[in-house]
Scaffold this motif. Structure first.
Motif, PDB file in Angstrom:
ATOM      1  N   GLU A   1      18.908  -4.995   0.584  1.00 30.19           N
ATOM      2  CA  GLU A   1      19.930  -4.018   0.183  1.00 30.19           C
ATOM      3  C   GLU A   1      19.398  -2.588   0.146  1.00 30.19           C
ATOM      4  OE1 GLU A   1      21.091  -5.450  -3.600  1.00 30.19           O
ATOM      5  OE2 GLU A   1      22.223  -7.185  -2.817  1.00 30.19           O
ATOM      6  N   LEU A   2      18.091  -2.458   0.335  1.00 31.51           N
ATOM      7  CA  LEU A   2      17.489  -1.122   0.232  1.00 31.51           C
ATOM      8  C   LEU A   2      17.887  -0.234   1.409  1.00 31.51           C
ATOM      9  CD1 LEU A   2      13.774  -1.414  -0.956  1.00 31.51           C
ATOM     10  CD2 LEU A   2      15.692  -0.307  -2.113  1.00 31.51           C
ATOM     11  N   THR A   3      17.994   1.074   1.140  1.00 32.51           N
ATOM     12  CA  THR A   3      18.173   2.077   2.187  1.00 32.51           C
ATOM     13  C   THR A   3      17.027   3.075   2.106  1.00 32.51           C
ATOM     14  OG1 THR A   3      19.540   3.449   0.727  1.00 32.51           O
ATOM     15  CG2 THR A   3      20.684   1.903   2.189  1.00 32.51           C
ATOM     16  N   VAL A   4      16.700   3.659   3.247  1.00 35.12           N
ATOM     17  CA  VAL A   4      15.640   4.671   3.297  1.00 35.12           C
ATOM     18  C   VAL A   4      16.004   5.837   2.385  1.00 35.12           C
ATOM     19  CG1 VAL A   4      14.482   6.338   4.796  1.00 35.12           C
ATOM     20  CG2 VAL A   4      14.902   4.013   5.607  1.00 35.12           C
ATOM     21  N   GLU A   5      15.006   6.377   1.688  1.00 37.47           N
ATOM     22  CA  GLU A   5      15.117   7.498   0.747  1.00 37.47           C
ATOM     23  C   GLU A   5      15.739   7.104  -0.592  1.00 37.47           C
ATOM     24  OE1 GLU A   5      13.637  10.550   0.936  1.00 37.47           O
ATOM     25  OE2 GLU A   5      12.724   9.629   2.706  1.00 37.47           O
ATOM     26  N   SER A   6      15.981   5.806  -0.814  1.00 32.53           N
ATOM     27  CA  SER A   6      16.374   5.376  -2.152  1.00 32.53           C
ATOM     28  C   SER A   6      15.177   5.503  -3.083  1.00 32.53           C
ATOM     29  CB  SER A   6      16.861   3.924  -2.126  1.00 32.53           C
ATOM     30  OG  SER A   6      18.085   3.817  -1.432  1.00 32.53           O
ATOM     31  N   VAL A   7      15.441   5.690  -4.371  1.00 34.25           N
ATOM     32  CA  VAL A   7      14.376   5.842  -5.366  1.00 34.25           C
ATOM     33  C   VAL A   7      14.174   4.494  -6.053  1.00 34.25           C
ATOM     34  CG1 VAL A   7      13.595   7.120  -7.393  1.00 34.25           C
ATOM     35  CG2 VAL A   7      15.085   8.225  -5.730  1.00 34.25           C
ATOM     36  N   ILE A   8      12.919   4.013  -6.062  1.00 33.41           N
ATOM     37  CA  ILE A   8      12.654   2.692  -6.608  1.00 33.41           C
ATOM     38  C   ILE A   8      11.419   2.715  -7.507  1.00 33.41           C
ATOM     39  CG2 ILE A   8      13.691   1.545  -4.601  1.00 33.41           C
ATOM     40  CD1 ILE A   8      10.841   0.848  -3.659  1.00 33.41           C
ATOM     41  N   LYS A   9      11.335   1.693  -8.319  1.00 30.67           N
ATOM     42  CA  LYS A   9      10.139   1.423  -9.109  1.00 30.67           C
ATOM     43  C   LYS A   9       9.567   0.090  -8.633  1.00 30.67           C
ATOM     44  CE  LYS A   9       8.701  -0.099 -13.727  1.00 30.67           C
ATOM     45  NZ  LYS A   9       9.159  -0.450 -15.097  1.00 30.67           N
ATOM     46  N   VAL A  10       8.257   0.063  -8.423  1.00 27.86           N
ATOM     47  CA  VAL A  10       7.576  -1.156  -8.003  1.00 27.86           C
ATOM     48  C   VAL A  10       6.441  -1.446  -8.974  1.00 27.86           C
ATOM     49  CG1 VAL A  10       6.129  -2.230  -6.224  1.00 27.86           C
ATOM     50  CG2 VAL A  10       8.118  -0.874  -5.550  1.00 27.86           C
ATOM     51  N   THR A  11       6.400  -2.673  -9.467  1.00 26.80           N
ATOM     52  CA  THR A  11       5.230  -3.126 -10.224  1.00 26.80           C
ATOM     53  C   THR A  11       4.588  -4.260  -9.445  1.00 26.80           C
ATOM     54  OG1 THR A  11       6.638  -4.627 -11.514  1.00 26.80           O
ATOM     55  CG2 THR A  11       6.143  -2.468 -12.474  1.00 26.80           C
ATOM     56  N   GLY A  12       3.270  -4.303  -9.467  1.00 22.55           N
ATOM     57  CA  GLY A  12       2.578  -5.333  -8.713  1.00 22.55           C
ATOM     58  C   GLY A  12       1.078  -5.186  -8.837  1.00 22.55           C
ATOM     59  N   THR A  13       0.389  -5.891  -7.957  1.00 25.80           N
ATOM     60  CA  THR A  13      -1.072  -5.937  -7.995  1.00 25.80           C
ATOM     61  C   THR A  13      -1.639  -5.347  -6.705  1.00 25.80           C
ATOM     62  OG1 THR A  13      -0.975  -7.948  -9.322  1.00 25.80           O
ATOM     63  CG2 THR A  13      -3.081  -7.430  -8.276  1.00 25.80           C
ATOM     64  N   VAL A  14      -2.637  -4.496  -6.851  1.00 20.38           N
ATOM     65  CA  VAL A  14      -3.300  -3.903  -5.686  1.00 20.38           C
ATOM     66  C   VAL A  14      -4.227  -4.934  -5.069  1.00 20.38           C
ATOM     67  CG1 VAL A  14      -4.767  -2.023  -4.873  1.00 20.38           C
ATOM     68  CG2 VAL A  14      -3.232  -1.650  -6.817  1.00 20.38           C
ATOM     69  N   ARG A  15      -4.188  -5.023  -3.751  1.00 15.21           N
ATOM     70  CA  ARG A  15      -5.121  -5.915  -3.058  1.00 15.21           C
ATOM     71  C   ARG A  15      -5.526  -5.288  -1.730  1.00 15.21           C
ATOM     72  NH1 ARG A  15      -1.763 -11.101  -0.560  1.00 15.21           N
ATOM     73  NH2 ARG A  15      -0.950 -10.008   1.274  1.00 15.21           N
ATOM     74  N   ARG A  16      -6.682  -5.714  -1.227  1.00 14.22           N
ATOM     75  CA  ARG A  16      -7.122  -5.248   0.080  1.00 14.22           C
ATOM     76  C   ARG A  16      -6.207  -5.826   1.161  1.00 14.22           C
ATOM     77  NH1 ARG A  16     -11.947  -3.047   1.404  1.00 14.22           N
ATOM     78  NH2 ARG A  16     -13.415  -2.577  -0.289  1.00 14.22           N
ATOM     79  N   ARG A  17      -5.974  -5.061   2.193  1.00 12.49           N
ATOM     80  CA  ARG A  17      -5.205  -5.580   3.318  1.00 12.49           C
ATOM     81  C   ARG A  17      -6.056  -6.614   4.065  1.00 12.49           C
ATOM     82  NH1 ARG A  17      -1.640  -0.890   6.338  1.00 12.49           N
ATOM     83  NH2 ARG A  17      -1.093   0.342   4.478  1.00 12.49           N
ATOM     84  N   PRO A  18      -5.399  -7.591   4.690  1.00 12.49           N
ATOM     85  CA  PRO A  18      -6.150  -8.569   5.491  1.00 12.49           C
ATOM     86  C   PRO A  18      -6.946  -7.867   6.585  1.00 12.49           C
ATOM     87  CG  PRO A  18      -3.901  -9.310   5.133  1.00 12.49           C
ATOM     88  CD  PRO A  18      -3.968  -7.906   4.620  1.00 12.49           C
TER      89      PRO A  18
END
Length: 622
Positions: free
Chosen positions: A88-105
């Motif tokens: 449902e997201l559109t570009v330039e929408s304002v969001i909050k994200v919580t999560g865990t930082v990890r190295r990219r594969p």
């Protein structure tokens, strides 16, 4: 009284509990980190990010953006709720994200992103505000018209380069304040915006008052106020002053702009110049390289002689050359005529490789500039490989003329000579303008002439104090403004030969653009009265307050104003000063976002005793 104030302050100065919030961009904020700061050392940390959706990729990733940069957010395919929100997201929408930082594969790192070694595995995503379809994409590579950028400025400001420009401006301003206040004892003083008309200078905006026929003027600079502060004993003043000039439709000008305004008592020209050099060196961003002191300094006469401009770009050579001596016995009529007139001269510039690189249309463009701007014909001579000259003029040149011309200009095979003959006050500005036009043409042909990363500061001094007033024979006007003091050696000439007087005025030039101007001021009332009344023929009653102040024990003083908008635009390489101003006006002085200036009703005008006389409607020609 001081004791009472001190007790009141102490009784109300309650201590707050010590805050555990970190200092920096995330202090007192809901977020834990900005989008541009996460690195591999943050792997394993729980984070809360806030920002705008820059990209949606492969129904799997959200690229989140804030002012500091980008972070890739991974949406787990096993979490149906997150997948639904992603859909449902559109570009330039304002969001909050919580999560865990990890190295990219391994193999999926993005070396083009500062955060390209990590990603955030989302545990929750909250849409704070959805975004409508925008008139343009917020991506630096997307081209937008100037008008569209101005109309939707709040969107244009989201771009990376605009964010960087505004932050550089803020940092530079802070460093300047530190230098002036903490290292040199200056006082930051605000001066009024509503004032009265100042003689000379640019046109001023008028503001009506409720008293019939009486208007305020918006100051084109705080010039009078800063001089009055010196009379008041403030000693060292500065402010980041908002200034206003009604200059109409001039490209790359703004009706309102900011200048770093400085004034000092008991100072000479060299002291002001040294202060400014130290100010710029202290506040200069390290990433742009250091500045060495002192800056080069030339006189106005030298600038006009060598460059045909009082604000020369010294990043490249191509100086003007006086070749009058070569043709002192010429039989060529237009050259002979030029040398016969008052201050007549024959001047040339040598354009390296211009004969080889310039096309016919380039040469015609140079000639057209000479004709349309200065009303003069231009002679163009290309140097052939064998050392002869290719030009309609060359058949009239004797071998000694050719030899002298090549010798004086240093022209070599493949070069181009531009020759103009007229009075000095025309031929020098003409070739000065063509010098810059040739630089643009050479760069368009791939010649690296002006280093865009180089910053060549230059002081220009010893300007004439007065100039003949255009369109009014016999009248004079100030070359700078009417408060500039004469050079001490020329002071006696103010009363006899004012056009021969040099002023204690100094301009600071950067890469061919004036970024500052100042002077030592007249600090004696009698001298200021003579300049206003007898030389400039101004109504002295308009400045009676200043004359009274100067007659009340005014100290010797001087100062300068630096154009902050222009300076920063040169530092960042912006094509226009509008790129370093948050909410600028268009080249016509309009705010395309709010549609200012706006119409005002007759009812709103009544308290100001103003009525609008509308121009007659134009009838369509048949």
């Amino acid at each position: 009284m001081k004791t009472i104030l001190k007790k009141c302050y102490l009784s109300t100065n309650h201590k707050r509990p010590a805050s555990s919030s970190p200092m920096g961009p995330c202090s007192v904020s809901l977020r834990s980190h900005t989008c541009g700061e996460l690195r591999p050392e943050h792997a394993g940390e729980k984070v809360a990010l806030y920002g705008w959706v820059q990209y949606l990729r492969q129904d799997l990733f959200v690229i989140l953006r804030d002012y500091s940069g980008l972070t890739q957010v991974l949406i787990s395919q096993d979490d149906g709720s997150l997948k639904e929100k992603l859909g449902e997201l559109t570009v330039e929408s304002v969001i909050k994200v919580t999560g865990t930082v990890r190295r990219r594969p391994e193999g999926q790192e993005n070396t083009n992103m500062p955060t390209g070694d990590i990603e955030v595995l989302a545990e929750n995503l909250e849409v704070l505000n959805t975004c409508r379809k925008l008139p343009f994409e917020i991506k630096d590579f997307v081209k937008k018209s100037e008008a569209l950028r101005m109309q939707y400025r709040y969107l244009d400001l989201r771009s990376t380069h605009m964010q960087q420009n505004l932050r550089l401006r803020s940092q530079l301003s802070m460093r300047m304040r530190e230098y002036l206040c903490h290292q040199h004892g200056f006082v930051d003083v605000e001066t009024p915006t509503l004032f009265k008309r100042t003689p000379g200078g640019a046109k001023e905006f008028l503001v009506p008052s409720r008293e019939p026929g009486r208007f305020y003027s918006l100051p084109q600079s705080p010039q009078q106020f800063k001089q009055l502060l010196m009379v008041a004993g403030v000693d060292r003043y500065f402010q980041f002053a908002r200034c206003y000039r009604d200059e109409g439709s001039k490209p790359d000008r703004q009706p309102e702009f900011t200048q770093v305004d400085i004034e000092m008592s008991f100072v000479e020209q060299a002291g002001v110049m040294a202060l400014v050099e130290g100010l710029l060196r202290y506040s200069w961003p390290p990433e742009l390289g250091g500045l060495s002191q002192p800056f080069p300094c030339i006189t106005y006469s030298e600038a006009m002689r060598d460059y045909g401009s009082d604000k020369p770009d010294t990043r490249f050579h191509m100086k003007l050359v006086d070749i009058s001596e070569v043709f002192v016995n010429t039989k060529i009529e237009f050259l002979k005529s030029a040398l016969g007139q008052s201050e007549g001269s024959i001047q040339a510039i040598c354009v390296p490789d211009g004969g080889r690189l310039f096309k016919s249309k380039d040469l015609e463009a140079l000639k057209e500039t000479a004709r349309s701007v200065f009303g003069q014909e231009l002679s163009v001579l290309a140097v052939r490989p064998e050392g002869t000259l290719k030009s309609p003029l060359s058949k009239h040149l004797s071998p000694s003329d050719t030899e002298g011309l090549l010798g004086e200009t240093g022209a070599r095979p493949g070069d181009l000579l531009l020759v103009s003959a007229c009075s000095l006050h025309i031929v020098r500005p003409l070739l000065g303008k063509l010098r810059l036009q040739c630089a643009e043409l050479l760069e368009a042909r791939g010649v690296a002439l002006r280093d865009p990363t180089a910053f060549h500061f230059l002081w220009v001094v010893d300007f004439p104090l007065f100039l003949p007033k255009e369109g009014e024979p016999g009248s004079l006007e100030s070359a700078h403004h009417p408060f500039t003091a004469p050079v001490a050696q020329d002071a006696h000439l103010v009363y006899t030969e004012p056009l021969q007087v040099r002023g204690q005025h100094y301009d600071l030039v950067l890469n061919g653009c004036e970024v500052g101007g100042g002077s030592i001021r007249i600090h004696k009332a009698a001298e200021q009265l003579h300049v206003l009344k007898n030389i400039l023929k101004e109504d002295v009653s308009v400045l009676s307050h200043l004359l009274e102040a100067l007659d009340s024990g005014a100290p010797p003083h001087g100062g300068i104003a630096l154009g902050l908008d222009r300076l920063i635009s040169l530092m960042v390489g912006a094509p226009s000063i509008r790129d370093v101003i948050a909410f600028p006006k268009s080249f016509r002085g309009h705010d395309l976002m709010s549609q200012a200036p706006d119409y005002v009703s007759e009812e709103d005008l009544k308290p100001y005793h103003i009525s609008v006389t509308w121009p007659p409607a134009k009838t369509e020609e048949k």
